[in-house]
Design an enzyme around this catalytic site. Structure first.
Site, mmCIF file in Angstrom:
data_model
loop_
_atom_site.group_PDB
_atom_site.id
_atom_site.type_symbol
_atom_site.label_atom_id
_atom_site.label_comp_id
_atom_site.label_asym_id
_atom_site.label_seq_id
_atom_site.Cartn_x
_atom_site.Cartn_y
_atom_site.Cartn_z
ATOM 1 N N ASP A 8 25.626 49.504 -31.349
ATOM 2 C CA ASP A 8 24.189 48.996 -30.845
ATOM 3 C C ASP A 8 23.953 49.063 -29.479
ATOM 4 O O ASP A 8 24.587 48.429 -28.580
ATOM 5 C CB ASP A 8 24.033 47.682 -31.716
ATOM 6 C CG ASP A 8 22.460 47.180 -31.562
ATOM 7 O OD1 ASP A 8 21.795 47.772 -32.408
ATOM 8 O OD2 ASP A 8 21.855 46.812 -30.638
ATOM 9 N N ASN B 1 12.774 51.329 -22.914
ATOM 10 C CA ASN B 1 11.300 51.798 -23.259
ATOM 11 C C ASN B 1 9.959 51.240 -22.838
ATOM 12 O O ASN B 1 9.013 51.687 -22.666
ATOM 13 C CB ASN B 1 11.326 51.377 -24.746
ATOM 14 C CG ASN B 1 11.656 52.745 -25.891
ATOM 15 O OD1 ASN B 1 11.484 53.641 -25.258
ATOM 16 N ND2 ASN B 1 12.156 52.234 -27.035
ATOM 17 N N HIS C 119 8.614 55.631 -23.756
ATOM 18 C CA HIS C 119 9.248 56.142 -24.849
ATOM 19 C C HIS C 119 9.855 57.606 -24.251
ATOM 20 O O HIS C 119 10.962 57.601 -24.989
ATOM 21 C CB HIS C 119 8.380 56.514 -26.094
ATOM 22 C CG HIS C 119 8.138 55.124 -26.597
ATOM 23 N ND1 HIS C 119 8.671 54.553 -27.639
ATOM 24 C CD2 HIS C 119 6.815 54.218 -26.537
ATOM 25 C CE1 HIS C 119 8.258 53.384 -27.885
ATOM 26 N NE2 HIS C 119 7.048 53.321 -27.341
ATOM 27 N N ASP D 6 17.990 52.385 -32.202
ATOM 28 C CA ASP D 6 19.233 52.363 -31.127
ATOM 29 C C ASP D 6 20.362 52.129 -31.667
ATOM 30 O O ASP D 6 21.441 51.188 -30.954
ATOM 31 C CB ASP D 6 18.801 51.076 -30.108
ATOM 32 C CG ASP D 6 18.747 49.857 -30.322
ATOM 33 O OD1 ASP D 6 18.841 49.575 -31.408
ATOM 34 O OD2 ASP D 6 18.670 49.080 -29.609
#
Ligand code: C2E
Ligand code: MG
Ligand code: MG
Length: 504
Positions: free
Chosen positions: A109, A117, A122, A152
């Site tokens: 992760d 972001n 983005h 993610d």
């Protein structure tokens, strides 16, 4: 072809073609024959063309089907296998799993992906995901599969030959590869990763259970410091279930109004006059006992319950404080996550209107860490609160980054010096120098200062002499219920409250 050849032989042998030729010429039928021949050629060409087109259509359809199949099983952005294909791969690996052939699942992760972001857009986030995917591909050992299974979140399946050290090396290399900066817009962006590792053992048949185990290990890693990795062990699951129980009990408690504000007195210096109270959330749970705010507030923050919790605390505190003398202020704590909520100011205004509590008597306390993740959003939220007439205090100053930029860029009304600086501060030393410096900074920026965690008269005298404006701590009283706060106000006890009051 055979039939045509036979007809030709018979035709030539019997002289049929000569007779037919003469008949055609005698009866002037040549144009008709030519027309028939042209029509025949046309029909043959049309048939061939149709067959070519048909073949092309079939090829295009097959290609489209293959593409659809690929995109149903691959992530469009990174090209890695997606959750579906990974699930199938995992299932087939589990069916082959034996004492000689086992494997490990690594759930990866990304940390700090959201700020990339939020701050860079983005496209920058996509560049990070593609870079991570490429680096994972490059690190895969023979028989390893990497997939993207969430925004993610990546997952890796690798054969495991009972060589734990080799696996640790691989996991560390993945951590290091993800940490490598990603070039972006003449600069670079950086993320980190936390990895949870679970092993398949012969007899395991449930791919979801294996992924869950890796997920549990990953969360443990996140809780213990991010940018790291953890191997799953069964006690983790027990802890996770306990935490899930706490979460659902907290949700129910918030809905039932069982999380309530208690009030800790704040006094002015050097007079020791009561100037207000800080509302501190308390949860006395039938199942878990008295849960410390540090525990349940962080659960509420992680699960998004904090907005609901704060609104309830604020509503109850405002209606309790409405009955206090008008010179008394009310302070409430707001969490970092709430500063990113654009509806914060409107929600606060609605509560002030509903309870009839004047905005000028309300102070919002935010910890410095709240400013770190998204300074722009925090600044916008704080400015709209100040426009309502609410004052803003920077809480726990000194406990975090103590970044002077925050003081320069946001007009705070007050700083609250963290209690960790003030224990035995009167005895001098480094902490005393730092506490003094914080007060000087406050004074030079025309900010008021409050000292937290005051437990002794000696503490208090030292702070008074240094020019601190307000004090709060067990010396005057710990957080108390509304009824106790009302009695406290009536008795005018602030100046003489004994330190043991914190036992309440
Ligand atoms: P905080 O806002 O810095 O609150 C001060 C903490 O110091 C409180 O801990 C208080 O009980 C404790 N304290 C006060 N006087 C003394 C003292 O003399 N000595 C010592 N050692 N400690 C003292 P508490 O109530 O456990 O709250 C912990 C933190 O939880 C708070 O720190 C605040 O950040 C958060 N919190 C509490 N209520 C809420 C809430 O309603 N919303 C949000 N977002 N956070 C809250
Ligand atoms: Mg506070
Ligand atoms: Mg504090």
């Amino acid at each position: 072809m055979v039939v045509g050849a036979c007809v030709w032989f018979i035709g030539v042998g019997q002289g049929v073609f000569d007779r037919v030729g003469r008949y055609i010429i005698q009866h002037e039928l040549l144009n008709l024959v030519m027309l028939t021949a042209c029509l025949g050629v046309g029909a043959v060409v049309a048939t061939i063309r149709k067959s070519i087109l048909l073949r092309r259509a079939i090829a295009a359809r097959m290609a489209a089907e293959a593409l659809a199949e690929k995109s149903a099983r691959h992530d469009a952005l990174t090209g890695l296998p997606n959750r579906r294909l990974f699930g199938e791969t995992l299932e087939s690996a589990l069916s082959r799993c034996s004492a000689h052939e086992t494997f490990a699942v690594l759930l990866i992760d990304l940390d700090r992906f959201k700020p990339v972001n939020d701050l860079h857009g983005h496209a920058a986030g996509n560049a990070v995901l593609c870079a991570v995917a490429d680096r994972l591909r490059g690190l895969m050992p023979r028989g390893g599969v990497a997939a993207r299974v969430g925004g993610d979140e990546f997952v890796v399946l690798v054969p495991f030959f009972q060589d734990r050290d080799a696996l640790v090396t691989l996991v560390q290399r993945i951590n290091a590869a993800v940490r490598e900066p990603v070039p972006w817009n003449h600069g670079q962006v950086e993320v980190d990763s936390t990895i949870g590792v679970a092993f398949a053992t012969p007899g395991d048949h449930d791919p979801d259970a294996l992924l869950h185990a890796a997920d549990v290990a990953m969360y443990q890693g996140k809780r213990e410091g991010r940018g790291t990795f953890r191997f799953f062990h069964s006690e983790m699951d027990v802890a996770l279930r306990a935490r899930a129980r706490l979460e659902s009990d907290l949700r129910a408690a918030i809905n039932r109004g069982e999380v309530r504000p208690f009030y800790q007195p704040i006094v002015s210096l050097p007079e020791r006059d009561l100037v207000g109270f800080e509302a501190l959330a308390r949860w006395d749970s039938p199942e878990h006992g008295s849960v410390p705010p540090d525990v349940f507030i962080s659960v509420a923050e992680e699960t998004g319950m904090i907005c609901d919790l704060t609104c309830r605390i604020l509503r109850e505190a405002c209606s309790d404080a409405r009955g206090w003398p008008p010179n008394l202020q009310l302070s409430v704590n707001i969490s970092a996550t709430q500063l990113r909520d654009p509806r914060l100011a409107a929600a606060l205004l609605a509560i002030l209107t509903e309870t009839g509590f004047p905005s000028g008597r309300l102070e919002v306390e935010i910890a410095e860490t709240a400013l770190l993740s998204d300074l722009e959003a925090a600044r916008a939220a704080l400015t709209s609160l100040q426009n309502l007439g609410v004052k803003i205090a920077l809480d726990d100053f000194g406990a975090g980054y103590s970044n002077l930029r925050h003081l320069r860029e946001q007009r705070f009304n007050k700083i609250k010096i963290d209690k960790s600086y003030l224990a035995n501060v009167e005895q001098g030393g480094e902490r005393a120098k730092l506490a003094d410096a914080m007060m000087q900074i406050g004074a030079s920026l025309s900010l008021q200062t409050t000292a937290e965690g005051i437990e002794s008269d000696a503490n208090l005298d030292w702070l008074s002499n240094q020019g601190c404006d307000f004090a709060q701590g067990y010396l005057f009283g710990s957080a108390m219920s509304k009824d106790e706060a009302d009695k406290f106000i009536q008795s005018g006890k602030a100046a003489s409250s004994p330190p043991e009051a914190h036992a309440a």
